[in-house]
Every structure is written in structure tokens, then in C-alpha cells.
Motif scaffolding. Structure first.
Motif: not given
Length: 134
Positions: A49-58, A76-85
Motif C-alpha cells: 500500500d505504501r508503494q502504491v501511494r508513493a507511485i500515485v504521488d510521484e 481509492g486513495e484512502r484504502e491504498g489498494r487501487w488508486v484511479l487518477l
């Protein structure tokens, strides 16, 4: 109809950002013939989950700085499992590897043409695959 130059630029910047944060299985599809809401999908995954968030932020930072683009929707940001931008021109899916396997979005879009990613992205993927094989 194919993905616009702007969409291809956004895909390229987002893919490079994802690769920089060590995202796995980065792929992009031109979905412009199938959907009217966007031109392209970028898919990538991470092992936690942490890496998902780091990728999204970058991805968000790089698209804002290099392409003056901000997402109109982020889910999906709160769960950190699947973030859609959602950038209108492109939609970025950053998934935990378990969700990536379970939902298998590649199967849904396999008939759409893939978008060639920058060499820097494919080179990082090849290096990581080579390191994993050792």
C-alpha cells in the motif's frame, strides 16, 4: 481515431514517474476507439500500500510540473489498494499487485492497441526482471 498527442505525452510522463518509484508491469492502452470518456489507460502495480501511494504521488507531481495537468478525479486513495487518477485525456490505475491479479484489467482491454512507453521505462522494467531472475 487514436489517442491525441497530449494523451501520449501524459502517458509518457506518468509511466516515467511510475518507473522511478519502481512500479511493476507498467503498460498503456489506447482506448480511444472503445471509450468516449478518455483516450488512454495506464496500468501499473506495486507490492504494498505504501508503494502504491508513493507511485500515485510521484505521478501527480510529475504530471503537474512537466505537463501542467491535474487530475479531475482521484478515487481509492484512502484504502491504498487501487488508486484511479482521472486526467480526462488519460486514466491512471495504480493497483496493489493482488488487485491487479484479481481484476485483470489487461484482459478487458487486450484488444486495444498498446501504447509504446519511453525507453527509460522499458529499460527499468528489464533491469528489475533480470534482477528478480537471479
Amino acid at each position: 481515431m487514436t489517442a491525441s498527442e497530449r494523451s501520449l505525452q501524459l502517458v509518457s510522463v506518468a509511466a516515467e514517474a511510475a518507473a522511478e518509484k519502481l512500479a511493476d508491469d507498467i503498460i498503456a492502452y489506447d482506448v480511444s476507439e472503445q471509450l468516449v470518456i478518455t483516450d488512454a489507460f495506464l496500468l501499473c502495480s506495486a507490492s504494498n500500500d505504501r508503494q502504491v501511494r508513493a507511485i500515485v504521488d510521484e505521478i501527480e507531481d510529475r504530471l503537474r510540473i512537466e505537463a501542467d495537468a491535474k487530475p479531475v478525479r482521484r478515487e481509492g486513495e484512502r484504502e491504498g489498494r487501487w488508486v484511479l487518477l482521472d486526467y480526462i485525456d488519460i486514466v491512471v490505475h495504480v493497483q496493489h499487485e493482488e488487485e491487479r491479479t484479481f481484476y485483470a484489467l489487461e484482459r478487458l482491454w487486450k484488444d486495444c492497441p498498446s501504447i509504446e512507453l519511453p525507453e527509460s521505462v522499458t529499460k527499468v522494467a528489464a533491469q528489475r526482471a533480470g534482477g528478480a531472475a537471479r
